[in-house]
Write a protein that holds these residues in place. Structure first.
Motif, short mmCIF file in Angstrom:
data_model
loop_
_atom_site.label_atom_id
_atom_site.label_comp_id
_atom_site.label_asym_id
_atom_site.label_seq_id
_atom_site.Cartn_x
_atom_site.Cartn_y
_atom_site.Cartn_z
N UNK A 1 9.77 -11.67 -8.27
CA UNK A 1 10.65 -10.32 -7.33
C UNK A 1 9.53 -10.59 -5.92
N UNK A 2 8.49 -10.96 -6.00
CA UNK A 2 7.62 -10.38 -5.20
C UNK A 2 7.38 -9.36 -5.29
N UNK A 3 7.19 -8.44 -5.92
CA UNK A 3 6.72 -7.68 -6.80
C UNK A 3 5.50 -6.68 -5.47
N UNK A 4 4.35 -7.07 -5.77
CA UNK A 4 3.29 -5.87 -5.38
C UNK A 4 2.67 -6.61 -4.00
N UNK A 5 2.86 -8.26 -4.51
CA UNK A 5 2.10 -8.88 -3.97
C UNK A 5 2.22 -8.88 -2.31
N UNK A 6 0.85 -8.56 -1.07
CA UNK A 6 1.30 -8.74 0.19
C UNK A 6 1.68 -9.94 0.41
N UNK A 7 3.19 -9.66 1.73
CA UNK A 7 2.95 -10.40 2.17
C UNK A 7 2.65 -10.27 3.79
N UNK A 8 1.40 -11.37 4.47
CA UNK A 8 0.82 -10.57 5.48
C UNK A 8 0.43 -11.36 6.08
N UNK A 9 -0.22 -11.39 8.43
CA UNK A 9 -0.69 -12.13 9.02
C UNK A 9 -1.98 -12.10 8.64
N UNK A 10 -2.42 -12.96 8.78
CA UNK A 10 -3.78 -13.92 9.21
C UNK A 10 -4.64 -14.38 9.70
N UNK A 11 -5.58 -14.56 10.15
CA UNK A 11 -6.30 -15.78 11.48
C UNK A 11 -6.89 -16.37 11.03
N UNK A 12 -7.67 -16.71 10.28
CA UNK A 12 -8.08 -17.38 9.34
C UNK A 12 -8.13 -19.03 10.06
N UNK A 13 -6.74 -19.55 10.49
CA UNK A 13 -6.66 -20.81 11.20
C UNK A 13 -7.58 -21.11 12.66
N UNK A 14 -7.57 -19.59 13.48
CA UNK A 14 -8.40 -19.62 14.48
C UNK A 14 -9.89 -19.34 14.06
N UNK A 15 -10.41 -19.01 13.40
CA UNK A 15 -11.84 -19.30 12.26
C UNK A 15 -12.26 -20.79 12.32
N UNK A 16 -10.78 -21.24 11.60
CA UNK A 16 -11.36 -23.14 11.04
C UNK A 16 -11.66 -23.68 12.41
N UNK A 17 -10.60 -23.46 13.17
CA UNK A 17 -11.13 -24.50 14.76
C UNK A 17 -12.52 -23.83 14.91
N UNK A 18 -12.61 -22.16 15.05
CA UNK A 18 -14.05 -21.83 15.73
C UNK A 18 -14.77 -22.54 15.16
N UNK A 19 -15.46 -22.67 13.98
CA UNK A 19 -16.52 -22.61 13.52
C UNK A 19 -16.56 -24.29 12.53
#
Length: 387
Positions: free
Chosen positions: A22-40
């Motif tokens: 039921x999705x309980x306590x697991x976070x559903x959040x915003x993350x900018x990793x794809x930009x770092x993949x582009x940058x690095x």
């Protein structure tokens, strides 16, 4: 009696494991990793091993902007991520659409390469299916309305590629929406007529309207226009830190009426208005939004990999259980309430947006075909075909 921190953390983990379906306590959040993949690594995923401990690998280990890898996501019990297809404001009127497409591409390719751990999803049903299979549900959000090139056709194509929210602005005005920093009198402080049509089309498509980075006037206008609940994917409480990136109380009350959600950002300058902050400061923002808007309208946005200073105790994506345990230890939050904070509130918003889409489709609501017309600034190039 208030539980101690260690036993609270154990309870949080136990509740999370018990309620995965039921999705309980697991976070559903915003993350900018794809930009770092582009940058690095310039989106060359062959040069990037997401399964590695990136704290030990250059250039990730040397960057204050790097907070995410698969080992830390698993330690953080993260069940779902909105991966950000972010485009810098400097690309507006230039190649913003292309960059957004490339960022959507890298997110989708990453979920394919790491399909044992990630599952690309576009619906609430898909998200729940990913949880049942023990994988991290991976969704796409397009960060910055300038990525549309002021074209509703581009918006529809983003939706077709799997994007499920649009942040109406970043730190720049578009020709149709005002952002949170500064005001250019040649552009709107809030939503123009075309901007309202963008919100209407987002509702029709079932894409979420994200108001992080927008001006207060844009927030008001969008809340008045949107039939579906809106989100603030990574914003905090203005009453505690008076940054224009945060949400004032009168907007929080409108969010509650709209049925939306404000997901707390962890960037120290939006938490303490300073270069340092603590987990307690983050909790203060969560509690304030809960007090003003209600427990159904607050979530966790974080913003990891898009911020370069984090609160003590929340250094990376592995720390979400620590935050939930700290909230549980206060005695002011039950496990059921923490489930809402960590994911169920966002799932409710997504479910309602899908219902609006289905209802409008059943009522025969048609596509928006209106153009922004002559008010669109010309790109600084002769290489544009003008029709």
């Amino acid at each position: 009696m208030k539980a101690n921190f260690r036993s609270s953390r154990h309870n949080v983990k136990a509740a999370a494991n018990k309620g995965k379906e039921n999705s309980s306590m697991e976070s559903l959040v915003h993350n900018d990793l794809p930009w770092n993949i582009r940058k690095f690594v310039h989106n060359q995923l062959g040069r990037f091993n997401f399964s590695d401990d990136l704290t030990q690998i250059d250039p990730w280990s040397k960057s204050n902007w790097s907070h995410t890898d698969l080992p830390r996501l698993k330690a953080g019990m993260v069940g779902a991520q909105f991966w950000s297809a972010y485009v810098p404001c400097g690309a507006q009127h230039m190649d913003a659409v292309q960059i957004a497409m490339e960022q959507i591409d890298v997110i989708k390719r990453m979920t394919q390469i790491y399909s044992n751990d990630l599952q690309f999803v576009t619906t609430v049903a898909g998200l729940k299916e990913a949880h049942k299979s023990g994988r991290i549900a991976s969704l796409i959000g397009v960060e910055g309305g300038h990525s549309l090139g002021s074209s509703l056709g581009v918006l529809r194509m983003f939706h077709g590629l799997g994007a499920r929210y649009l942040t109406l602005t970043h730190t720049c005005n578009t020709p149709w929406a005002g952002c949170c920093v500064g005001n250019d009198t040649t552009e709107p402080e809030g939503l123009s007529h075309f901007g309202r049509l963008v919100v209407r089309e987002l509702n029709r498509l079932g894409m979420l309207v994200d108001l992080s980075h927008t001006s207060f006037r844009t927030m008001e206008h969008a809340l008045n226009v949107s039939t579906a609940p809106v989100i603030f994917s990574h914003s905090s409480a203005y009453a505690i830190c008076n940054s224009n990136r945060n949400v004032p109380d009168y907007i929080l009350k409108l969010v509650a009426l709209n049925g939306g959600i404000v997901m707390v950002n962890f960037y120290t300058y939006f938490i303490s208005c300073n270069q340092t902050a603590t987990m307690g400061d983050v909790i203060a923002h969560i509690n304030h939004i809960r007090k003003v808007a209600g427990e159904d309208h607050v979530g966790i946005g974080a913003g990891y990999d898009g911020i370069n200073t984090t609160p003590d105790g929340l250094e990376d994506v592995s720390k979400y259980p620590e935050l939930l345990a700290a909230l549980l230890a206060t005695g002011d939050w039950s496990e059921e309430q923490l489930k809402k904070l960590a994911g169920l509130n966002m799932i409710r918003v997504m479910t309602r947006a899908e219902q609006v889409k289905d209802n409008w489709e059943g009522e025969g609501v048609t596509v928006v075909e209106e153009l922004l017309a002559a008010s669109v600034p010309k790109p600084p190039s002769d290489c544009v075909y003008d029709t």
